[in-house]
Scaffold this motif. Structure first.
Motif, mmCIF file in Angstrom:
data_model
loop_
_atom_site.group_PDB
_atom_site.id
_atom_site.type_symbol
_atom_site.label_atom_id
_atom_site.label_comp_id
_atom_site.label_asym_id
_atom_site.label_seq_id
_atom_site.Cartn_x
_atom_site.Cartn_y
_atom_site.Cartn_z
ATOM 1 N N ARG A 43 -1.223 16.869 -3.473
ATOM 2 C CA ARG A 43 -1.070 17.492 -2.154
ATOM 3 C C ARG A 43 -1.639 16.620 -1.035
ATOM 4 O O ARG A 43 -1.670 17.024 0.121
ATOM 5 C CB ARG A 43 -1.758 18.872 -2.130
ATOM 6 C CG ARG A 43 -1.192 19.893 -3.098
ATOM 7 C CD ARG A 43 0.321 20.074 -2.957
ATOM 8 N NE ARG A 43 0.874 21.051 -3.863
ATOM 9 C CZ ARG A 43 1.386 20.792 -5.071
ATOM 10 N NH1 ARG A 43 1.392 19.550 -5.548
ATOM 11 N NH2 ARG A 43 1.901 21.741 -5.817
ATOM 12 N N GLY A 44 -2.101 15.417 -1.373
ATOM 13 C CA GLY A 44 -2.612 14.491 -0.361
ATOM 14 C C GLY A 44 -3.936 14.916 0.246
ATOM 15 O O GLY A 44 -4.267 14.531 1.370
ATOM 16 N N LEU A 45 -4.726 15.668 -0.503
ATOM 17 C CA LEU A 45 -5.999 16.195 -0.003
ATOM 18 C C LEU A 45 -7.213 15.384 -0.483
ATOM 19 O O LEU A 45 -8.335 15.839 -0.389
ATOM 20 C CB LEU A 45 -6.144 17.663 -0.425
ATOM 21 C CG LEU A 45 -5.086 18.606 0.146
ATOM 22 C CD1 LEU A 45 -5.144 19.974 -0.551
ATOM 23 C CD2 LEU A 45 -5.249 18.751 1.647
ATOM 24 N N TYR A 46 -6.964 14.199 -0.964
ATOM 25 C CA TYR A 46 -8.042 13.341 -1.463
ATOM 26 C C TYR A 46 -8.642 12.536 -0.315
ATOM 27 O O TYR A 46 -8.048 12.387 0.756
ATOM 28 C CB TYR A 46 -7.536 12.415 -2.573
ATOM 29 C CG TYR A 46 -6.313 11.620 -2.201
ATOM 30 C CD1 TYR A 46 -6.427 10.370 -1.605
ATOM 31 C CD2 TYR A 46 -5.040 12.134 -2.429
ATOM 32 C CE1 TYR A 46 -5.308 9.649 -1.253
ATOM 33 C CE2 TYR A 46 -3.913 11.421 -2.080
ATOM 34 C CZ TYR A 46 -4.057 10.182 -1.489
ATOM 35 O OH TYR A 46 -2.936 9.466 -1.130
ATOM 36 N N SER A 47 -9.832 12.021 -0.574
ATOM 37 C CA SER A 47 -10.567 11.276 0.455
ATOM 38 C C SER A 47 -10.047 9.854 0.606
ATOM 39 O O SER A 47 -9.403 9.301 -0.288
ATOM 40 C CB SER A 47 -12.052 11.224 0.096
ATOM 41 O OG SER A 47 -12.242 10.399 -1.043
ATOM 42 N N GLU A 48 -10.382 9.272 1.742
ATOM 43 C CA GLU A 48 -10.050 7.868 1.982
ATOM 44 C C GLU A 48 -10.798 6.972 0.990
ATOM 45 O O GLU A 48 -10.256 5.974 0.518
ATOM 46 C CB GLU A 48 -10.410 7.503 3.422
ATOM 47 C CG GLU A 48 -9.886 6.164 3.860
ATOM 48 C CD GLU A 48 -10.132 5.916 5.334
ATOM 49 O OE1 GLU A 48 -10.635 4.823 5.651
ATOM 50 O OE2 GLU A 48 -9.820 6.799 6.146
ATOM 51 N N LEU A 49 -12.027 7.351 0.675
ATOM 52 C CA LEU A 49 -12.811 6.593 -0.298
ATOM 53 C C LEU A 49 -12.094 6.540 -1.644
ATOM 54 O O LEU A 49 -11.972 5.480 -2.261
ATOM 55 C CB LEU A 49 -14.204 7.214 -0.467
ATOM 56 C CG LEU A 49 -15.081 6.622 -1.562
ATOM 57 C CD1 LEU A 49 -15.457 5.178 -1.240
ATOM 58 C CD2 LEU A 49 -16.329 7.462 -1.760
ATOM 59 N N LEU A 50 -11.605 7.677 -2.105
ATOM 60 C CA LEU A 50 -10.889 7.721 -3.381
ATOM 61 C C LEU A 50 -9.625 6.878 -3.296
ATOM 62 O O LEU A 50 -9.294 6.148 -4.239
ATOM 63 C CB LEU A 50 -10.561 9.168 -3.757
ATOM 64 C CG LEU A 50 -10.233 9.439 -5.204
ATOM 65 C CD1 LEU A 50 -11.390 9.071 -6.121
ATOM 66 C CD2 LEU A 50 -9.862 10.903 -5.401
ATOM 67 N N SER A 51 -8.947 6.945 -2.183
ATOM 68 C CA SER A 51 -7.748 6.144 -1.970
ATOM 69 C C SER A 51 -8.069 4.652 -2.066
ATOM 70 O O SER A 51 -7.336 3.885 -2.693
ATOM 71 C CB SER A 51 -7.128 6.469 -0.613
ATOM 72 O OG SER A 51 -5.997 5.685 -0.390
ATOM 73 N N ASP A 52 -9.157 4.253 -1.446
ATOM 74 C CA ASP A 52 -9.565 2.843 -1.473
ATOM 75 C C ASP A 52 -9.925 2.390 -2.882
ATOM 76 O O ASP A 52 -9.665 1.245 -3.259
ATOM 77 C CB ASP A 52 -10.758 2.607 -0.547
ATOM 78 C CG ASP A 52 -10.395 2.734 0.928
ATOM 79 O OD1 ASP A 52 -9.190 2.704 1.264
ATOM 80 O OD2 ASP A 52 -11.329 2.885 1.743
ATOM 81 N N LEU A 53 -10.509 3.284 -3.668
ATOM 82 C CA LEU A 53 -10.945 2.936 -5.026
ATOM 83 C C LEU A 53 -9.804 2.857 -6.032
ATOM 84 O O LEU A 53 -9.866 2.062 -6.965
ATOM 85 C CB LEU A 53 -11.954 3.977 -5.534
ATOM 86 C CG LEU A 53 -13.341 3.970 -4.956
ATOM 87 C CD1 LEU A 53 -14.137 5.166 -5.470
ATOM 88 C CD2 LEU A 53 -14.059 2.669 -5.298
ATOM 89 N N ALA A 54 -8.780 3.695 -5.848
ATOM 90 C CA ALA A 54 -7.826 3.858 -6.950
ATOM 91 C C ALA A 54 -6.407 4.171 -6.482
ATOM 92 O O ALA A 54 -5.775 5.090 -6.988
ATOM 93 C CB ALA A 54 -8.333 4.955 -7.865
ATOM 94 N N GLN A 55 -5.885 3.408 -5.549
ATOM 95 C CA GLN A 55 -4.554 3.705 -5.008
ATOM 96 C C GLN A 55 -3.476 3.700 -6.090
ATOM 97 O O GLN A 55 -2.607 4.570 -6.106
ATOM 98 C CB GLN A 55 -4.197 2.720 -3.887
ATOM 99 C CG GLN A 55 -2.917 3.099 -3.164
ATOM 100 C CD GLN A 55 -2.974 4.501 -2.545
ATOM 101 O OE1 GLN A 55 -3.946 4.867 -1.891
ATOM 102 N NE2 GLN A 55 -1.937 5.284 -2.739
ATOM 103 N N ASP A 56 -3.516 2.739 -7.006
ATOM 104 C CA ASP A 56 -2.498 2.684 -8.068
ATOM 105 C C ASP A 56 -2.575 3.908 -8.979
ATOM 106 O O ASP A 56 -1.540 4.471 -9.357
ATOM 107 C CB ASP A 56 -2.643 1.411 -8.908
ATOM 108 C CG ASP A 56 -2.224 0.161 -8.141
ATOM 109 O OD1 ASP A 56 -1.525 0.289 -7.102
ATOM 110 O OD2 ASP A 56 -2.602 -0.945 -8.572
ATOM 111 N N ASP A 57 -3.777 4.327 -9.308
ATOM 112 C CA ASP A 57 -3.942 5.510 -10.152
ATOM 113 C C ASP A 57 -3.525 6.776 -9.404
ATOM 114 O O ASP A 57 -2.966 7.703 -10.004
ATOM 115 C CB ASP A 57 -5.381 5.630 -10.651
ATOM 116 C CG ASP A 57 -5.709 4.615 -11.731
ATOM 117 O OD1 ASP A 57 -4.793 4.185 -12.452
ATOM 118 O OD2 ASP A 57 -6.892 4.254 -11.858
ATOM 119 N N ILE A 58 -3.778 6.830 -8.109
ATOM 120 C CA ILE A 58 -3.328 7.968 -7.305
ATOM 121 C C ILE A 58 -1.808 8.063 -7.339
ATOM 122 O O ILE A 58 -1.250 9.143 -7.545
ATOM 123 C CB ILE A 58 -3.859 7.861 -5.856
ATOM 124 C CG1 ILE A 58 -5.359 8.187 -5.844
ATOM 125 C CG2 ILE A 58 -3.093 8.780 -4.908
ATOM 126 C CD1 ILE A 58 -6.050 7.917 -4.525
#
Length: 140
Positions: free
Chosen positions: A37-52
Motif C-alpha cells: 500500500r506504499g505506507l513504508y518509510s523512506e528509510l526502509l525504501s533506501d535500505l531495500a528497494q529491490d526487496d520492496i
C-alpha cells in the motif's frame, strides 16, 4: 518503538513442531500490506528497494522481507507517518491480532499454523484495507 518481534513468540505456547519463522508470519503479513500500500518509510525504501519491489510483485512475502530486511522486527522506523499512527491505534491495541484470529479461525490448533502464502496474505489485506478505511474515517 517496536510494535512486534518474532522472537517474542518463541517458547511458551509456540508449537514445537513448527519452524521458528512461523512466529513472524502475522507480523510479516502486516508488513507486506504496508509495503503493497506504499505506507513504508523512506528509510526502509533506501535500505531495500529491490526487496520492496519483490514484495509488491508478490515474488517475496512480507514475512520473508521481515526476516531478510528487518531481522524479524516491526518498528516505527519501517512505517511512514500515517502508517505509524494507524499501527499505534490498530496493531499495538491488539485489534490486528483479533481480526487476524477471526480471519484464520479454522486454520489449525494455533494462529502460528497459518501458512505464509499469497492466499492468506490476501485475506489479511482484505481486513486491513477495511480497518484502515474505518480508521481514516474515524479520524476525519
Amino acid at each position: 518503538m517496536k510494535y512486534d518481534d518474532s522472537t517474542w513468540h518463541f517458547g511458551g505456547e509456540f508449537p514445537e513442531e513448527l519452524d521458528e519463522r512461523h512466529a513472524g508470519i502475522h507480523i510479516g503479513m502486516f508488513l507486506g500490506w504496508i509495503i503493497r500500500r506504499g505506507l513504508y518509510s523512506e528509510l526502509l525504501s533506501d535500505l531495500a528497494q529491490d526487496d520492496i519491489l519483490a514484495v509488491q510483485n508478490r515474488l517475496l512475502t512480507g514475512t520473508q522481507f521481515l526476516q531478510r530486511v528487518c531481522d524479524g522486527k516491526l518498528t516505527n522506523e519501517d512505517l511512514n507517518e500515517e502508517a505509524n499512527l494507524f499501527a499505534q491505534d490498530y496493531y499495538a491495541s491488539d485489534d490486528y491480532i483479533d481480526d487476524y484470529s477471526q480471519a484464520f479461525i479454522d486454520i489449525g490448533p494455533t494462529l502460528y499454523h497459518v501458512t505464509d502464502d499469497n492466499a492468506n496474505a490476501l485475506k489479511v489485506e482484505d481486513f486491513l484495507d477495511k480497518a484502515f478505511q474505518t480508521w481514516k474515517i474515524s479520524r476525519g
